[in-house]
Design a protein around this motif. Sequence first.
Motif, mmCIF file in Angstrom:
data_model
loop_
_atom_site.group_PDB
_atom_site.id
_atom_site.type_symbol
_atom_site.label_atom_id
_atom_site.label_comp_id
_atom_site.label_asym_id
_atom_site.label_seq_id
_atom_site.Cartn_x
_atom_site.Cartn_y
_atom_site.Cartn_z
ATOM 1 N N PRO A 1 34.501 -29.588 -38.310
ATOM 2 C CA PRO A 1 34.320 -30.680 -37.342
ATOM 3 C C PRO A 1 32.837 -30.813 -36.982
ATOM 4 C CG PRO A 1 36.146 -29.261 -36.702
ATOM 5 C CD PRO A 1 35.456 -28.571 -37.832
ATOM 6 N N ARG A 2 32.437 -32.002 -36.529
ATOM 7 C CA ARG A 2 31.016 -32.271 -36.349
ATOM 8 C C ARG A 2 30.367 -31.334 -35.337
ATOM 9 N NH1 ARG A 2 31.935 -38.618 -35.670
ATOM 10 N NH2 ARG A 2 33.853 -37.724 -34.842
ATOM 11 N N GLU A 3 31.061 -31.043 -34.240
ATOM 12 C CA GLU A 3 30.445 -30.170 -33.240
ATOM 13 C C GLU A 3 30.281 -28.760 -33.771
ATOM 14 O OE1 GLU A 3 33.582 -28.653 -30.204
ATOM 15 O OE2 GLU A 3 34.021 -30.786 -30.517
ATOM 16 N N ASP A 4 31.251 -28.252 -34.567
ATOM 17 C CA ASP A 4 31.123 -26.915 -35.147
ATOM 18 C C ASP A 4 30.044 -26.893 -36.221
ATOM 19 O OD1 ASP A 4 33.094 -25.872 -33.530
ATOM 20 O OD2 ASP A 4 34.706 -26.265 -34.966
ATOM 21 N N ALA A 5 29.954 -27.965 -37.011
ATOM 22 C CA ALA A 5 28.912 -28.030 -38.035
ATOM 23 C C ALA A 5 27.534 -28.021 -37.399
ATOM 24 C CB ALA A 5 29.109 -29.278 -38.894
ATOM 25 N N ALA A 6 27.382 -28.725 -36.277
ATOM 26 C CA ALA A 6 26.083 -28.743 -35.602
ATOM 27 C C ALA A 6 25.709 -27.345 -35.123
ATOM 28 C CB ALA A 6 26.140 -29.713 -34.421
ATOM 29 N N ARG A 7 26.667 -26.608 -34.576
ATOM 30 C CA ARG A 7 26.374 -25.255 -34.108
ATOM 31 C C ARG A 7 26.049 -24.323 -35.276
ATOM 32 N NH1 ARG A 7 31.252 -23.286 -31.480
ATOM 33 N NH2 ARG A 7 29.961 -21.641 -30.572
ATOM 34 N N LEU A 8 26.715 -24.516 -36.416
ATOM 35 C CA LEU A 8 26.424 -23.688 -37.578
ATOM 36 C C LEU A 8 25.015 -23.953 -38.095
ATOM 37 C CD1 LEU A 8 27.224 -21.651 -39.722
ATOM 38 C CD2 LEU A 8 28.358 -23.487 -40.998
ATOM 39 N N VAL A 9 24.605 -25.223 -38.130
ATOM 40 C CA VAL A 9 23.240 -25.549 -38.543
ATOM 41 C C VAL A 9 22.246 -24.855 -37.618
ATOM 42 C CG1 VAL A 9 21.531 -27.412 -38.672
ATOM 43 C CG2 VAL A 9 23.798 -27.710 -39.688
ATOM 44 N N GLY A 10 22.544 -24.862 -36.319
ATOM 45 C CA GLY A 10 21.662 -24.181 -35.379
ATOM 46 C C GLY A 10 21.568 -22.687 -35.665
ATOM 47 N N MET A 11 22.708 -22.051 -36.029
ATOM 48 C CA MET A 11 22.678 -20.617 -36.344
ATOM 49 C C MET A 11 21.853 -20.354 -37.589
ATOM 50 S SD MET A 11 25.881 -17.991 -37.068
ATOM 51 C CE MET A 11 26.109 -18.471 -38.777
ATOM 52 N N TRP A 12 22.028 -21.222 -38.600
ATOM 53 C CA TRP A 12 21.245 -21.052 -39.822
ATOM 54 C C TRP A 12 19.748 -21.216 -39.551
ATOM 55 C CZ3 TRP A 12 24.806 -24.359 -43.488
ATOM 56 C CH2 TRP A 12 25.879 -23.555 -43.929
ATOM 57 N N ARG A 13 19.396 -22.160 -38.705
ATOM 58 C CA ARG A 13 17.986 -22.376 -38.402
ATOM 59 C C ARG A 13 17.406 -21.156 -37.688
ATOM 60 N NH1 ARG A 13 15.492 -27.008 -39.256
ATOM 61 N NH2 ARG A 13 16.666 -28.900 -39.719
ATOM 62 N N ARG A 14 18.182 -20.558 -36.787
ATOM 63 C CA ARG A 14 17.680 -19.370 -36.095
ATOM 64 C C ARG A 14 17.480 -18.201 -37.060
ATOM 65 N NH1 ARG A 14 21.379 -21.251 -32.265
ATOM 66 N NH2 ARG A 14 22.976 -19.770 -32.945
ATOM 67 N N LEU A 15 18.306 -18.145 -38.099
ATOM 68 C CA LEU A 15 18.160 -17.089 -39.098
ATOM 69 C C LEU A 15 17.115 -17.430 -40.148
ATOM 70 C CD1 LEU A 15 21.925 -16.206 -39.741
ATOM 71 C CD2 LEU A 15 20.244 -14.823 -38.533
ATOM 72 N N ASP A 16 16.536 -18.623 -40.032
ATOM 73 C CA ASP A 16 15.548 -19.085 -41.010
ATOM 74 C C ASP A 16 16.131 -19.018 -42.418
ATOM 75 O OD1 ASP A 16 13.173 -20.146 -41.798
ATOM 76 O OD2 ASP A 16 12.128 -18.216 -41.935
ATOM 77 N N GLN A 17 17.378 -19.577 -42.536
ATOM 78 C CA GLN A 17 18.099 -19.463 -43.799
ATOM 79 C C GLN A 17 17.461 -20.288 -44.917
ATOM 80 O OE1 GLN A 17 22.212 -19.362 -43.608
ATOM 81 N NE2 GLN A 17 22.590 -19.827 -45.737
ATOM 82 N N PHE A 18 17.023 -21.506 -44.617
ATOM 83 C CA PHE A 18 16.487 -22.384 -45.655
ATOM 84 C C PHE A 18 15.054 -22.785 -45.307
ATOM 85 C CE2 PHE A 18 21.081 -23.453 -45.311
ATOM 86 C CZ PHE A 18 21.492 -22.847 -46.482
ATOM 87 N N SER A 19 14.310 -23.048 -46.346
ATOM 88 C CA SER A 19 12.978 -23.617 -46.146
ATOM 89 C C SER A 19 13.118 -25.109 -45.843
ATOM 90 C CB SER A 19 12.129 -23.403 -47.402
ATOM 91 O OG SER A 19 12.685 -24.143 -48.486
ATOM 92 N N GLU A 20 12.005 -25.715 -45.413
ATOM 93 C CA GLU A 20 12.051 -27.148 -45.114
ATOM 94 C C GLU A 20 12.414 -27.945 -46.347
ATOM 95 O OE1 GLU A 20 11.978 -28.683 -42.263
ATOM 96 O OE2 GLU A 20 11.847 -26.735 -41.275
ATOM 97 N N ALA A 21 11.902 -27.504 -47.499
ATOM 98 C CA ALA A 21 12.232 -28.221 -48.738
ATOM 99 C C ALA A 21 13.724 -28.146 -49.032
ATOM 100 C CB ALA A 21 11.427 -27.644 -49.901
ATOM 101 N N GLN A 22 14.330 -26.968 -48.745
ATOM 102 C CA GLN A 22 15.757 -26.815 -49.009
ATOM 103 C C GLN A 22 16.587 -27.601 -48.006
ATOM 104 O OE1 GLN A 22 15.736 -22.593 -48.859
ATOM 105 N NE2 GLN A 22 15.291 -22.339 -51.051
ATOM 106 N N TRP A 23 16.065 -27.722 -46.755
ATOM 107 C CA TRP A 23 16.768 -28.574 -45.798
ATOM 108 C C TRP A 23 16.763 -30.018 -46.297
ATOM 109 C CZ3 TRP A 23 20.103 -26.931 -42.591
ATOM 110 C CH2 TRP A 23 19.967 -25.720 -41.905
#
Length: 724
Positions: free
Chosen positions: A270-292
């Motif tokens: 769901p959109r709200e859960d996906a938004a929170r997951l993106v936030g978790m990935w960003r905090r973990l520095d999972q992807f570079s800007e190019a990969q985003w």
Amino acid sequence: MSKDSARDAVVQEARELLVAMEAALLQIEMEGPSRESINAIFRAAHTIKGSAGLFAFDSIVHFTHQLEHVLDKVRDEELALNGHMMSLLLQCGDYIGELVDAIERREELQEPNPERRATLLAELEAVAQAATRVDAAVDPAPQGAAPAAGGESPVISAMDAAPADYPYWHLSLAFNENVLRDGLDPMSFLHYLRSLGRIVAILPLESAIPAADEMDAESCYLGVEICLASDSSRQTLEDVFEFVRDDSRIDILPPRSSLSAYAEVLARLPREDAARLVGMWRRLDQFSEAQWRSLGAATVAEAIAPVVPVAAGDVVQRPRPLDERRAHEQKFIKIEVSKLDQLIDLVGELVIAGASARLVARRRKDSQFEEATQAIDALMEQIRDAALTLRMVQINEVFQRFPRIVRDLARDLNKDIELVMTGSDTELDKSMIERIADPLMHIVRNAIDHGIEPAAERIAAGKPARATLRLNAIHESGSVVVEVMDDGRGMDRERILAHAIASGLAAPEAELSDAEIYRFVFEPGFSTAREVTELSGRGVGMDVVKRNIEALHGEVVIDTERGRGTVVRIRLPLTLAIISGFQVVVGNAVFVIPLDMVVECIDMPPQHAGCNIVAVRGEPLPFVPLRELFDLPAREHGRNSLVIVQYGKLRAGLLVDGLLGECQAVIKPLGRLFGKVKGLSGSTILGDGRVALILDIPHLVQHTQQQEQGNPALYVERGVGIAP
């Protein structure tokens, strides 16, 4: 659930799983490996590890983790299940059993056997390192990669490029709604993951939780997104969720998965859960800007878009109806044995109280009262049978121990033995199941050590090199008969008799039957073994067998034939709690006979002077005059009746003064004063408060047979015309 009850549950489950694991290993040894049996071994070890991990029993967790690593290689066909591997895995199961015993004793922090642990771990490590690794010739292509053609390199889109320097597993979990009803705790899976690695980040998904007035407390609405640092294989992680896989969503992404795989995870949420997951990935520095950017602006924007409230007409998933949920409820529950014992005791007291009420009704001669007590009696009998059924367990609980025992003893003695078990579904009272295990163990060990010959000796005697040992259990005449049969050398009648004479157990001039001679085997210290082995030969064991069986009001007999084999037959009553009985009166005393052993009641036929044998329908029947046996006074106006009883294949008569009819008897112990009196097996309380003694029919039948064998001329004197 209290901490102690949880500990007991872990111990009980672990022991059941170890039995299943051992059975699967022995099945592989007999029938060869199969995918099903290998998976059964892996599941057993895996579940034991998971349960132990929930309660921080680290000693089991660390050991089973190494064992699981080896089993994983067996499952992937990197290791073969040869004889050495089978022995190693069986020894590992034994050691885990020692750790489980330590948990039961509240000694889990103390290593029970450090040297054995170190040895087994070293062997497991050596086996794992020596395994032949079969790697895939070509690494699987990333998701979405186009196949190479004409020798050109495949074209991989930016969405399929692997994220760089991201070593974490990603687990996307949505448990099925009924996971709690099935007795599973979602938190236990998360605790178990910690034994496989380190949880770097965890995000609970709450969007599926309904409003409070629509919520079902037994339903699970939560999902979870996990980043896990672990060196485990994908299969190991998938096996964690084996018990909830069917109706749950379990997505596992290995480290450095393609960007499209992560995009699919976002798209499913769901959109709200996906938004929170993106936030978790960003905090973990999972992807570079190019990969985003490779993920696509639309994907990320959609994931973090504002949440739109659910319209009134939208469908909201509601809990399933109660009748539909009941279809998934547990069909079995575990109950402490002490609670069943308490129930049996209460039922026994109810039986005694019912007998008292029935007696009062008869004395008052109130027809309505009598009808009411008769209805209560019928219900009490049903309650009694149902309560006793709860304590009945299959004798397989004992039989399942012997495949491993026979295997190990046969290897130690260099003998080839096939174990055949039949009748393992025969039921017996649990209290008797626990007490018959040791006698059976002695008999089986003696059969393997003394009865079964080495292969060379069997071949010289014209027998197959492989011996057969059989365990059989059947219901017969209100009893359970357990037989241990081997096709070995049999017992040497003359040698047993000579040893009995030399030991002073028999007179040289005595004329003894085969049954009487073989009975010497059960005398304390009696042994004809030429040499003492680690298993037997000291004359200790068979006397214990007889004593333990007699303590259960049973009997043990031997039937053997030289060169053909031996059968040791144990006969036991079905239960030691409440029985259906038949009351008789002798003098002023009341006795109870187990109803299952009563064949018929007749008027006493004419008796020849000095002879305790009568003719019934032309057949000789030995009998016991109970008045003389127990030295009771004669009863005035007594009517001599003969109660014919049967134990096994033997029949005898009991001469009594009167018949009182059927009853329900609650068996009580006799106590020290009457404990050693022959012919009595217990006592019961009658409705008027008096104590009635329960007759030991096996002993009385054997008593009549001994009289019969000791005076065969009685048949001729009586003119029956049939030899004994």
